[in-house]
Design a protein around this motif. Structure first.
Motif, PDB file in Angstrom:
ATOM      1  N   ASP A 178       0.796  -1.239   0.000  1.00  0.00           N
ATOM      2  CA  ASP A 178       0.000   0.000   0.000  1.00  0.00           C
ATOM      3  C   ASP A 178       0.825   1.285   0.000  1.00  0.00           C
ATOM      4  O   ASP A 178       0.303   2.347   0.364  1.00  0.00           O
TER       5      ASP A 178
ATOM      6  N   GLN B 263       4.413   3.802   9.732  1.00  0.00           N
ATOM      7  CA  GLN B 263       3.723   2.663  10.336  1.00  0.00           C
ATOM      8  C   GLN B 263       2.424   2.383   9.590  1.00  0.00           C
ATOM      9  O   GLN B 263       1.628   3.306   9.381  1.00  0.00           O
ATOM     10  N   HIS B 264       2.226   1.121   9.193  1.00  0.00           N
ATOM     11  CA  HIS B 264       0.982   0.748   8.520  1.00  0.00           C
ATOM     12  C   HIS B 264      -0.157   0.789   9.531  1.00  0.00           C
ATOM     13  O   HIS B 264      -0.048   0.239  10.620  1.00  0.00           O
ATOM     14  N   ARG B 265      -1.256   1.456   9.148  1.00  0.00           N
ATOM     15  CA  ARG B 265      -2.367   1.646  10.086  1.00  0.00           C
ATOM     16  C   ARG B 265      -2.997   0.334  10.535  1.00  0.00           C
ATOM     17  O   ARG B 265      -3.473   0.211  11.660  1.00  0.00           O
TER      18      ARG B 265
ATOM     19  N   HIS C  82      -1.667  -3.198   9.787  1.00  0.00           N
ATOM     20  CA  HIS C  82      -0.801  -4.340  10.112  1.00  0.00           C
ATOM     21  C   HIS C  82       0.246  -4.020  11.166  1.00  0.00           C
ATOM     22  O   HIS C  82       0.866  -4.928  11.715  1.00  0.00           O
TER      23      HIS C  82
ATOM     24  N   HIS D 299       3.169  -2.859  10.637  1.00  0.00           N
ATOM     25  CA  HIS D 299       4.535  -2.906  10.120  1.00  0.00           C
ATOM     26  C   HIS D 299       5.145  -1.511  10.179  1.00  0.00           C
ATOM     27  O   HIS D 299       4.475  -0.523   9.899  1.00  0.00           O
ATOM     28  N   GLN D 300       6.414  -1.433  10.547  1.00  0.00           N
ATOM     29  CA  GLN D 300       7.093  -0.135  10.631  1.00  0.00           C
ATOM     30  C   GLN D 300       8.340  -0.098   9.767  1.00  0.00           C
ATOM     31  O   GLN D 300       9.054  -1.104   9.661  1.00  0.00           O
TER      32      GLN D 300
ATOM     33  N   CYS E 292       0.232   5.592   0.105  1.00  0.00           N
ATOM     34  CA  CYS E 292       0.985   5.764   1.359  1.00  0.00           C
ATOM     35  C   CYS E 292       0.199   6.565   2.397  1.00  0.00           C
ATOM     36  O   CYS E 292       0.134   6.182   3.566  1.00  0.00           O
TER      37      CYS E 292
ATOM     38  N   TYR F 163      -2.846   4.476   3.918  1.00  0.00           N
ATOM     39  CA  TYR F 163      -2.624   3.263   4.708  1.00  0.00           C
ATOM     40  C   TYR F 163      -1.509   3.376   5.735  1.00  0.00           C
ATOM     41  O   TYR F 163      -1.396   2.540   6.615  1.00  0.00           O
ATOM     42  N   TRP F 164      -0.648   4.373   5.577  1.00  0.00           N
ATOM     43  CA  TRP F 164       0.488   4.512   6.487  1.00  0.00           C
ATOM     44  C   TRP F 164       0.432   5.864   7.187  1.00  0.00           C
ATOM     45  O   TRP F 164      -0.046   6.846   6.630  1.00  0.00           O
TER      46      TRP F 164
ATOM     47  N   ARG G 286       1.766  -9.967   1.380  1.00  0.00           N
ATOM     48  CA  ARG G 286       2.316  -8.613   1.405  1.00  0.00           C
ATOM     49  C   ARG G 286       3.765  -8.633   0.953  1.00  0.00           C
ATOM     50  O   ARG G 286       4.569  -9.370   1.511  1.00  0.00           O
TER      51      ARG G 286
END
Lengths: 207, 207
Positions: free
Chosen positions: A21, A153-155, A157, A159-160, A177, A180-181, B15
């Motif tokens: 994303d 940071q993904h909102r 998942h 993931h950072q 971006c 989603y982030w 992903r």
């Protein structure tokens, strides 16, 4: 295995991050050391930097950095309930904007400048998702001065990604971006010198 | 702007992270909840888990996790100066290995299993860069049990990626990931339950 794409580091200093994303591109030395030195002196002295106040939980607080909003006259900017009208272009920034638009083949017509005096100055988690930027804005972020860490940071998942934004670097955030982030500039107590950050955007003129 | 690739999230739960010098793919639910429950019970009980000792700065210490090395007879494994011979395949793991090889179209013939009893158990920064794996090994990492954070760090640029490895997930590290990036499983004091991690690899038989 499934591979739609390969990373391409053939062009020196260019690094791509294709994330779920989001698409990021980082040029480590987009501006030369000489260019950043001139710009840092010029912009620190010649712009009308303001430490804005915003309301959080009913309390008025100073934001932990100084800002300038600049661009075409129609590019007003809403931030924490306050509407800012753009300052007219500073010639050096207008030139930078044209260089960016040309190299990225992408229009830009406004820029948020942030001045972080030292590592105590910061910006919390947020996204550049104002409606006037559209659903998939291309945000071009130029860094001048002290190296600072930049977190995404993904909102959903969690993931950072943590990047180092060095003097003269250009980070381009594209794709979805901003949907989603989120991103932030965390505090870094050990950083004692200032960083200027210019994030160029495009706001379509209203019909 | 320069875009060689686009992220592809069309297949649910898949992903992709195309990073400078590395390609990662994460499937969030590669194994079903039922499959992980069976495997966790089976593998915890039936494998000969060992808490190996290694020498660090001339001192012998227990590694902060339990391990099993398993695979084809020729797949011996060197770790901190100690050579481990593989245990023969457990049928459930052999089956998992075949499923992986088939789905990823990639041979695997050995696996390092790590049992992290709780968040105190961890693994420090390292890369799976043993010479016998070749320069661009494909490492397939299956997670069973407690969710843990997994960090990757570029050796030169310092960029970091933090992923959540959930129960049933599969993370595939490919490209030059093991040359340019290190990874670790950090301590997480709040995690009170065990995690099993199976990292499948391929070691070519010697001619």
């Amino acid at each position: 295995m499934t591979r739609q794409a390969k990373s391409d580091n053939s062009k020196a200093g260019l690094r791509q991050f294709i994330l779920p994303d989001a698409e990021l591109t980082l040029w480590s030395s987009w501006l030369s050391h000489a260019e950043t030195t001139v710009l840092q002196t010029l912009l620190s002295a010649e712009l009308a930097w303001r430490q804005e106040q915003i309301r959080i939980y009913g309390k008025t607080v100073n934001i932990p950095r100084q800002q300038v909003w600049m661009g075409e006259p129609h590019c007003s900017y809403q931030y924490s309930g306050v509407c800012f009208e753009p300052q007219p272009w500073h010639p050096a920034i207008k030139k930078l904007c044209s260089k960016l638009s040309g190299e990225l083949n992408q229009p830009f017509n406004c820029v948020l400048l942030n001045l972080y005096a030292n590592g105590q100055n910061h910006m919390g988690w947020h996204a550049d998702n104002e409606p006037e930027l559209g659903p998939t804005p291309v945000i071009a972020s130029v860094s001048i001065g002290a190296s600072r860490r930049f977190d995404l940071q993904h909102r959903q998942h969690g993931h950072q990604l943590q990047l180092q934004l060095d003097n003269g670097s250009l980070l381009v955030m594209a794709g979805t971006c901003q949907q989603y982030w989120q991103h932030r500039l965390p505090k870094q107590s050990r950083v004692l010198t200032p960083r200027l950050n210019l994030t160029f955007r495009y706001i379509a003129p209203q019909q």
